[in-house]
Motif scaffolding. Structure first.
Motif, PDB file in Angstrom:
ATOM      1  N   GLY A 202       0.808  -1.207   0.000  1.00 39.46           N
ATOM      2  CA  GLY A 202       0.000   0.000   0.000  1.00 39.46           C
ATOM      3  C   GLY A 202       0.844   1.262   0.000  1.00 39.46           C
ATOM      4  N   TYR A 203       0.257   2.338  -0.510  1.00 34.37           N
ATOM      5  CA  TYR A 203       0.947   3.624  -0.577  1.00 34.37           C
ATOM      6  C   TYR A 203       1.329   4.107   0.816  1.00 34.37           C
ATOM      7  CZ  TYR A 203       1.902   8.313  -2.492  1.00 34.37           C
ATOM      8  OH  TYR A 203       2.508   9.489  -2.874  1.00 34.37           O
ATOM      9  N   SER A 204       0.539   3.730   1.821  1.00 32.06           N
ATOM     10  CA  SER A 204       0.796   4.175   3.199  1.00 32.06           C
ATOM     11  C   SER A 204       1.476   3.103   4.051  1.00 32.06           C
ATOM     12  CB  SER A 204      -0.522   4.571   3.867  1.00 32.06           C
ATOM     13  OG  SER A 204      -1.165   5.615   3.169  1.00 32.06           O
ATOM     14  N   ALA A 205       1.845   1.980   3.454  1.00 35.93           N
ATOM     15  CA  ALA A 205       2.383   0.864   4.235  1.00 35.93           C
ATOM     16  C   ALA A 205       3.652   1.244   4.994  1.00 35.93           C
ATOM     17  CB  ALA A 205       2.654  -0.335   3.333  1.00 35.93           C
TER      18      ALA A 205
ATOM     19  N   ALA B 152      12.866   8.280  15.040  1.00 32.36           N
ATOM     20  CA  ALA B 152      13.414   6.948  15.322  1.00 32.36           C
ATOM     21  C   ALA B 152      13.717   6.180  14.045  1.00 32.36           C
ATOM     22  CB  ALA B 152      12.424   6.160  16.180  1.00 32.36           C
ATOM     23  N   VAL B 153      12.813   6.227  13.065  1.00 33.41           N
ATOM     24  CA  VAL B 153      12.990   5.410  11.861  1.00 33.41           C
ATOM     25  C   VAL B 153      14.175   5.888  11.031  1.00 33.41           C
ATOM     26  CG1 VAL B 153      11.565   6.591  10.111  1.00 33.41           C
ATOM     27  CG2 VAL B 153      11.592   4.091  10.219  1.00 33.41           C
TER      28      VAL B 153
ATOM     29  N   TYR C 176      10.319   1.262  13.480  1.00 35.18           N
ATOM     30  CA  TYR C 176       8.907   1.384  13.112  1.00 35.18           C
ATOM     31  C   TYR C 176       8.598   0.758  11.752  1.00 35.18           C
ATOM     32  CZ  TYR C 176       8.000   4.424  17.090  1.00 35.18           C
ATOM     33  OH  TYR C 176       7.859   4.913  18.361  1.00 35.18           O
ATOM     34  N   GLU C 177       9.509  -0.061  11.226  1.00 31.42           N
ATOM     35  CA  GLU C 177       9.251  -0.764   9.964  1.00 31.42           C
ATOM     36  C   GLU C 177       9.579  -2.240  10.159  1.00 31.42           C
ATOM     37  OE1 GLU C 177      10.129   2.897   6.820  1.00 31.42           O
ATOM     38  OE2 GLU C 177      11.603   1.275   7.028  1.00 31.42           O
TER      39      GLU C 177
ATOM     40  N   GLN D   5      11.913  -1.838   0.446  1.00 29.10           N
ATOM     41  CA  GLN D   5      12.468  -2.212  -0.863  1.00 29.10           C
ATOM     42  C   GLN D   5      12.340  -3.706  -1.145  1.00 29.10           C
ATOM     43  OE1 GLN D   5      14.030  -0.509   1.498  1.00 29.10           O
ATOM     44  NE2 GLN D   5      14.365   1.551   0.654  1.00 29.10           N
ATOM     45  N   LEU D   6      12.206  -4.505  -0.104  1.00 33.70           N
ATOM     46  CA  LEU D   6      12.107  -5.960  -0.303  1.00 33.70           C
ATOM     47  C   LEU D   6      10.864  -6.356  -1.069  1.00 33.70           C
ATOM     48  CD1 LEU D   6      13.268  -7.224   3.221  1.00 33.70           C
ATOM     49  CD2 LEU D   6      14.564  -7.285   1.080  1.00 33.70           C
TER      50      LEU D   6
END
Length: 529
Positions: A292-295, A306-307, A314-315, A320-321
């Protein structure tokens, strides 16, 4: 080497049964070709007996050299009291010219007696006869045990008997179906484990999403022993949809250690997801996991801070995977980290004073009703203007819109625009099917001669949201416009108590961004040479 899980895609058959989805033969061929390049093992093309369009698909598909996938034709078992060699449905599968046949049969005794109105013994004969007939014709046969899990709960011995009849007749796969989509993962896992004790034939899983558990049930079934997963791209399907392969595949590969697609192909998953949505004319779900565009969109300032230091804070995977990308959103909840990330993306520099001024400006505009998280193009223009890194390509002196409505006639809209491009003054007018379309046409007419790039862009979406419904017709509205130029798309926003003014603001930003984008591309080409 990771254990192989076979991927069976039924987007073209089960997926097309979803409300609002209609695929032409050409659409189906395009999607099938893209699925083949992705590397799925089976593509279910349709039901050749039930739908002439599906038979046309199979006949045309014969002319294509498929790289990876096997095409499967779908059908039912023979009719009660009939003969397999005389059954029109089974004969249509043979005429389709495929190497794989997928046959569904009843595994729930209630359906046998109430829906088919036949005996339990005759249903077993129908399964065996149909599969044996197709196996004798040289086809690989997959048996879909319809309503298996409900049938297993009601009468486990009979549900297992239907599977054994299919296996004895030569089925290459026995697929356990949660047709009503109401099972829980624990029940699915327990049933699969029992089937494994009873059968030697490889097992598959086919789940529906009526309990919002299709993906979870599929993963539970694989853990319990299934080695084929059936589903659709984006979870398209009847009622609440099928198991979403865009979630099933990355979970299996990235988190459970199985091999589903050829090496490296998972990185094309997001592209395939959006391609199928485009062909099906369905707006992609922005919050869809993985693709999704917001994933991988981050809005809260603490999250962004943090990210940027450690993405896994937070991911759950690297975007990219699966061919997706991280997005940093700007809003009234954003912090300095969001802004710095955006500024770096644009190649700008901000002093601490300007940074504070920009942050305060964004938060004030969002308080007024602007929404930059869905309008990156307007945000970039705002940042460049605020930092002084932007040169206005044209100046608007005024715009006037007229709408004329006469009894018995359609309304006519006209827009008059006067603007300056350098030392040149352009004064023009254009009609449209509404005031916004008229303004778009007039602005293009005024700019295209000087800026040919405007001719390559078009508006692809227009949304209006009322922000203060209690104010009725005097309420403030927010207009979001999506534009595209063939290589990419961008979004702009406008806010006003006047819908025409809000639309004009978003429209102007869309044109200005198109010119900014062209300038940036030309600069890159010049630098490369």
């Amino acid at each position: 080497m990771p254990e192989k899980i076979y991927v069976y895609d039924t987007t073209l058959r089960d997926g097309s049964q979803g409300e609002g989805i209609s695929l032409s033969v050409e659409d189906k061929l395009k999607i099938a070709a893209r699925l083949d390049r992705l590397g799925v093992d089976y593509i279910e093309g349709g039901w050749p007996w039930a739908n002439p369009k599906d038979m046309e698909f199979f006949l045309r598909a014969r002319e294509i050299n498929w790289r990876q996938a096997k095409l499967a034709a779908f059908g039912r078992t023979r009719k009660p009291g009939g003969k397999a060699e005389e059954d029109a449905n089974l004969l249509a599968i043979k005429r389709a010219g495929v190497k794989v046949a997928t046959i569904f049969g009843k595994a729930w005794d209630l359906h046998v007696t109430a829906a088919l109105e036949t005996t339990l013994e005759e249903n077993l004969a129908m399964i065996a006869d149909s599969i044996a007939f197709l196996v004798e014709a040289g086809l690989e046969v997959i048996f879909d045990a319809e309503h298996f899990f409900d049938g297993f709960k009601a009468n486990p011995d009979y549900a297992l008997a239907t599977l054994k009849a299919a296996a004895a007749a030569g089925a290459s796969w026995v697929v356990l179906c949660d047709t009503n989509g109401g099972c829980l993962p624990g029940d699915v896992a327990a049933a699969v484990a029992r089937v494994r004790q009873e059968l030697q034939v490889p097992l598959g899983i086919h789940t529906h999403n009526d309990g919002d558990l299709a993906v979870a049930n599929t993963l539970a079934a694989v853990t319990a022993g299934c080695r084929q997963v059936q589903g659709t791209i984006n979870g398209f399907g009847e009622r609440c949809g099928n198991a979403n392969l865009c979630s099933v595949l990355p979970n299996l590969e990235l988190k459970m250690g199985y091999q589903c697609l050829p090496a490296g192909q998972l990185t094309f998953l997001t592209e395939v997801s959006r391609y199928v949505s485009e062909i099906a004319n369905v707006v992609p779900a922005g919050n869809q996991p993985f693709v999704g565009y917001s994933a991988f969109a981050h809005k809260g300032g603490i999250h962004v801070s943090a990210v940027l230091k450690a993405s896994h804070t937070y991911e759950h995977i690297r975007p990219q995977l699966v061919g997706n990308e991280r997005r940093i959103l700007m809003s009234d909840q954003a912090g300095a980290s969001n802004l710095r990330c955006k500024v770096e993306e644009m190649g700008l520099e901000l002093s601490p004073e300007k940074e504070r001024a920009v942050m305060n400006g964004i938060k004030e505009m969002e308080r007024q009703g602007y929404q930059f998280e869905g309008a990156d193009a307007s945000l970039e223009l705002f940042l460049r203007k605020t930092t002084g890194e932007y040169r206005q390509p044209f100046e608007v002196e005024y715009v006037k819109t007229l709408v004329e409505k006469r009894p018995g006639q359609e309304a006519i809209a006209e827009a008059i625009v006067k603007l300056k491009v350098g030392d040149q003054v352009v004064h023009t007018a254009a009609e449209g099917n509404g005031p916004v379309n008229a303004m778009d046409n007039a602005l293009r007419k005024a700019l295209e001669e000087v800026f040919p790039a405007i001719g390559r862009m078009r508006l692809t979406d227009y949304k209006v949201r009322v922000l203060d419904e209690k104010d009725a017709t005097s309420a403030k509205v927010r207009v979001l416009i999506e534009s595209r130029d063939g290589s990419s798309s961008w979004n702009t926003v406008g806010v006003s108590t006047n819908i025409i003014e809000a639309s004009w603001e978003a429209l102007l930003d869309s044109m200005e961004y198109a010119l900014l984008k062209q300038s940036r591309e030309l600069n890159k080409k010049a630098a490369a040479t």
